[in-house]
Design an enzyme around this catalytic site. Structure first.
Site, short mmCIF file in Angstrom:
data_model
loop_
_atom_site.label_atom_id
_atom_site.label_comp_id
_atom_site.label_asym_id
_atom_site.label_seq_id
_atom_site.Cartn_x
_atom_site.Cartn_y
_atom_site.Cartn_z
N ASP A 163 4.61 0.33 12.13
CA ASP A 163 3.40 -0.30 11.57
C ASP A 163 3.23 -1.75 11.98
O ASP A 163 2.21 -2.35 11.66
CB ASP A 163 3.43 -0.21 10.04
CG ASP A 163 3.26 1.22 9.57
OD1 ASP A 163 3.47 1.49 8.38
OD2 ASP A 163 2.93 2.08 10.40
N ARG A 178 -4.99 10.53 4.45
CA ARG A 178 -3.89 11.47 4.67
C ARG A 178 -2.91 11.49 3.52
O ARG A 178 -2.34 12.52 3.17
CB ARG A 178 -3.09 11.02 5.90
CG ARG A 178 -3.14 11.83 7.08
CD ARG A 178 -2.14 11.27 8.05
NE ARG A 178 -0.78 11.42 7.55
CZ ARG A 178 -0.16 12.57 7.49
NH1 ARG A 178 -0.77 13.66 7.81
NH2 ARG A 178 1.08 12.63 7.06
N ILE A 190 7.56 6.89 17.06
CA ILE A 190 7.19 7.58 15.83
C ILE A 190 5.90 8.38 15.98
O ILE A 190 5.82 9.54 15.62
CB ILE A 190 7.05 6.58 14.65
CG1 ILE A 190 8.28 5.69 14.52
CG2 ILE A 190 6.73 7.32 13.35
CD1 ILE A 190 9.55 6.39 14.04
N CYS A 193 -5.63 11.67 12.90
CA CYS A 193 -6.29 10.36 12.87
C CYS A 193 -6.04 9.71 14.23
O CYS A 193 -5.45 10.32 15.12
CB CYS A 193 -5.74 9.50 11.73
SG CYS A 193 -4.07 8.98 12.03
N LYS A 236 0.86 -1.21 0.00
CA LYS A 236 0.00 0.00 0.00
C LYS A 236 0.89 1.25 0.00
O LYS A 236 0.66 2.17 -0.78
CB LYS A 236 -0.86 0.00 1.25
CG LYS A 236 -1.53 1.34 1.57
CD LYS A 236 -2.44 1.29 2.77
CE LYS A 236 -1.74 1.46 4.07
NZ LYS A 236 -1.42 2.84 4.45
N ASN A 237 1.92 1.25 0.85
CA ASN A 237 2.70 2.47 1.05
C ASN A 237 3.73 2.73 -0.04
O ASN A 237 4.36 3.79 -0.05
CB ASN A 237 3.34 2.46 2.45
CG ASN A 237 2.28 2.56 3.53
OD1 ASN A 237 1.11 2.87 3.24
ND2 ASN A 237 2.65 2.28 4.76
N ARG A 273 -8.60 -0.67 4.74
CA ARG A 273 -7.75 0.36 4.12
C ARG A 273 -6.44 -0.25 3.64
O ARG A 273 -5.86 0.18 2.66
CB ARG A 273 -7.39 1.46 5.13
CG ARG A 273 -8.56 2.20 5.67
CD ARG A 273 -8.13 3.41 6.43
NE ARG A 273 -7.26 4.25 5.58
CZ ARG A 273 -6.92 5.48 5.91
NH1 ARG A 273 -7.31 6.00 7.05
NH2 ARG A 273 -6.17 6.20 5.11
N ARG A 289 -0.79 14.00 13.16
CA ARG A 289 -0.30 13.82 11.79
C ARG A 289 -0.02 15.16 11.10
O ARG A 289 -0.66 15.54 10.14
CB ARG A 289 -1.29 13.00 10.95
CG ARG A 289 -1.71 11.67 11.56
CD ARG A 289 -0.57 10.69 11.77
NE ARG A 289 0.04 10.20 10.55
CZ ARG A 289 -0.40 9.16 9.86
NH1 ARG A 289 -1.50 8.57 10.23
NH2 ARG A 289 0.24 8.75 8.77
C1 EPZ Z 1 4.04 6.83 6.43
O1 EPZ Z 1 3.23 7.81 7.05
C2 EPZ Z 1 3.16 5.60 6.32
N1 EPZ Z 1 2.00 5.91 5.47
C3 EPZ Z 1 2.69 5.16 7.70
O2 EPZ Z 1 1.94 3.96 7.54
C4 EPZ Z 1 3.92 4.86 8.56
O3 EPZ Z 1 3.50 4.52 9.86
C5 EPZ Z 1 4.82 6.10 8.60
O4 EPZ Z 1 5.18 6.50 7.26
C6 EPZ Z 1 6.11 5.83 9.37
O5 EPZ Z 1 6.80 4.77 8.78
C7 EPZ Z 1 2.16 5.88 4.12
O6 EPZ Z 1 3.23 5.60 3.62
C8 EPZ Z 1 0.93 6.19 3.31
P1 EPZ Z 1 6.06 10.11 8.59
P2 EPZ Z 1 3.75 9.36 7.11
O7 EPZ Z 1 5.99 11.38 7.85
O8 EPZ Z 1 4.52 9.67 5.89
C9 EPZ Z 1 5.94 13.38 11.97
C10 EPZ Z 1 0.13 2.54 7.80
O9 EPZ Z 1 -0.29 1.96 8.81
N2 EPZ Z 1 5.74 14.36 10.90
O10 EPZ Z 1 7.23 9.19 8.35
O11 EPZ Z 1 2.59 10.20 7.47
C11 EPZ Z 1 4.77 12.42 12.12
O12 EPZ Z 1 3.75 12.99 12.91
C12 EPZ Z 1 0.54 3.99 7.89
O13 EPZ Z 1 0.25 2.01 6.66
C13 EPZ Z 1 5.82 15.71 11.22
O14 EPZ Z 1 6.05 16.08 12.37
O15 EPZ Z 1 4.73 9.28 8.36
C14 EPZ Z 1 5.44 11.24 12.79
O16 EPZ Z 1 5.56 11.51 14.17
C15 EPZ Z 1 0.27 4.58 9.27
N3 EPZ Z 1 5.63 16.63 10.23
C16 EPZ Z 1 6.84 11.22 12.17
O17 EPZ Z 1 7.04 12.53 11.62
C17 EPZ Z 1 5.38 16.25 8.94
O18 EPZ Z 1 5.24 17.14 8.07
C18 EPZ Z 1 7.00 10.21 11.03
O19 EPZ Z 1 5.93 10.41 10.15
C19 EPZ Z 1 5.30 14.88 8.64
C20 EPZ Z 1 5.48 13.94 9.63
#
Ligand code: EPZ
Length: 417
Positions: free
Chosen positions: A304, A92, A326, A116, A22-23, A396, A121
């Site tokens: 995840d 998202r 995370i 969420c 998916k990702n 999802r 997020r």
């Molecule tokens: C991706 O989400 C994945 N989703 C998530 O999978 C996964 O848990 C996550 O990466 C971490 O590996 C997809 O790929 C669609 P991040 P993403 O930006 O990109 C903070 C699932 O279950 N952050 O790596 O949203 C954030 O809040 C989903 O398949 C900021 O602060 O995650 C988090 O604490 C859930 N500002 C950390 O960084 C930003 O602008 C890592 O988030 C962006 C993120």
């Protein structure tokens, strides 16, 4: 709303083929906006999220045919640079269109995604990237409004690893003028799949698989074909289904290298593995040893799989600690696991799990995608019947999960309200 009814404590056996990631599929689908023409993407999982992303791309003007894992995208008439609220609020990952729309059309209007169940997020890093590449970005009336005639390469240094912001930075910089360097880039396999796709389209990205990426902007990209990598989180979830039911099962169509951190932790818990090419067989144990985990960016233990691993640890023969670094609220599954007679308490962002002899079935509520997977695993091991409400969360990110589990011998059925 659909529910799952599971009768627990059944042994599983056989093989299960893992679907596409998916990702990886979501950013690659969006990256097709960077070129005009016909793309073919193989091994796309049929999920609520990939169908939602297809809907968003159609609203932007792309034509999409999606069947049997093959997605054909024609971006010839994709010209509407807007991602509306009623769609973004359901997924998202819609924020991924920000970079490509800016790079290709010079403007983007993307609804501000909500939070969420696993936390607020934020998307500040995504906005920071676009500004650093020269875009004028305003946030008003719940929308991100970005404009820029020509993005210009720059040095982007992330204070924290972000998968999404790394993907957006890549998709924005491939058509920028000059060179972009991304420091502290995410190294998840899904990012590597995206880089392979962009380079195949004619981009010039160096450093794939490392945390420093060098992008030399090009003037044009071309439509190509690509295959989505297997979903390492689905693969890990099924390995944990074998582990928690003390069954010997094999997962096929996977990349063992992507599961190293999980396999190491399961070996510490006593499990053995037979690994060859794209197949992993798990050999069960009588006594599950408690194992501590701390979630970290790839290649360390993935957030995840935290909830699913916690479900297994509820049946260990001791005490362990699970730290989630995370996401700040990714413990929604704990209260529900405790309804199944687990013994888990939280101190700050650390869960303390005291293993119990057995879980017992009950009615529980799914709260987010991976929490619902954890409840399914616990239901497979619990005595009696478990009913899981709000399983639209699981739809999802897991393709035909009840079918795949039933084929392994589980007693699980989807029931309407
Ligand atoms: C991706 O989400 C994945 N989703 C998530 O999978 C996964 O848990 C996550 O990466 C971490 O590996 C997809 O790929 C669609 P991040 P993403 O930006 O990109 C903070 C699932 O279950 N952050 O790596 O949203 C954030 O809040 C989903 O398949 C900021 O602060 O995650 C988090 O604490 C859930 N500002 C950390 O960084 C930003 O602008 C890592 O988030 C962006 C993120």
């Amino acid at each position: 709303m659909d529910k799952f009814r599971i009768s627990g404590r059944r042994k599983l056996s056989g093989n299960v083929a893992i679907s596409g990631s998916k990702n990886a599929a979501l950013p690659i689908m969006v990256a097709s906006l960077l070129a005009s023409g016909k793309f073919k993407i193989e091994n796309v999982p049929n999920l609520r999220d990939t169908r939602t992303m297809a809907k968003l791309l159609r609203m932007i003007g792309a034509k999409i045919d999606f069947s049997n894992g093959e997605m054909k995208i024609d971006t010839t008439n994709a010209k509407n640079p807007e991602a509306p609220y009623d769609l973004v609020k359901t997924m998202r990952a819609s924020i991924y269109v920000l970079g490509p729309l800016l790079a290709k059309f010079g403007k983007a209007k993307v609804s501000f995604p909500g939070g969420c169940a696993i936390g607020p997020r934020p998307i500040d890093l995504h906005i920071k990237v676009m500004k650093e590449l020269g875009a004028n970005v305003e946030v008003k009336h719940g929308y991100i409004q970005a404009e820029c005639n020509q993005l210009v390469g720059n040095k982007i240094s992330f204070q924290k690893r972000s998968v999404g912001a790394t993907a957006n930075a890549l998709m924005a910089s491939v058509l920028a003028k000059g060179e972009t360097i991304i420091e502290n880039a995410a190294q998840e396999p899904e990012i590597s799949n995206l880089i392979d796709f962009l380079n195949k389209m004619g981009a010039n990205i160096k450093g794939n698989g490392t945390d420093i990426l060098r992008i030399s902007g090009v003037s044009k990209l071309n439509p190509v074909e690509i295959e989505i990598i297997p979903d390492r989180i689905e693969a890990g979830t099924f390995l944990l289904a074998g582990a928690i039911t003390k069954s010997e099962i094999a997962i096929t169509n996977c990349i063992p290298e992507h599961l190293k951190s999980l396999i190491e932790k399961l070996e510490q818990a006593g499990f053995k593995f037979e690994i060859k090419n794209n197949e992993i067989k798990i050999i069960p144990v009588k006594t599950i040893r408690p194992v501590d985990i701390i979630t970290k960016p790839y290649p360390d233990f993935p957030t995840d799989l935290q909830a699913q691993f916690m479900a297994l640890m509820t049946l260990s023969n001791g005490k362990c600690f699970i730290e989630e670094t995370i996401f700040q609220d990714r413990f929604m599954h704990i209260a529900e696991l405790n309804r199944l007679d687990a013994d888990i308490r939280i101190e700050k962002n650390i869960a303390i799990i005291n293993g119990v002899k057995s879980l017992s079935g009950a009615e529980v509520m799914a709260s987010d995608l991976r929490a619902s997977a954890a409840l399914v695993l616990a239901g497979l091991a619990a005595k009696g019947e478990t009913i899981i409400h709000r399983i639209y969360h699981i739809d999802r990110g897991y393709e035909k999960i009840e079918e795949k589990l039933s084929n392994l011998g589980a007693k699980i059925e989807r029931i309407g309200d």
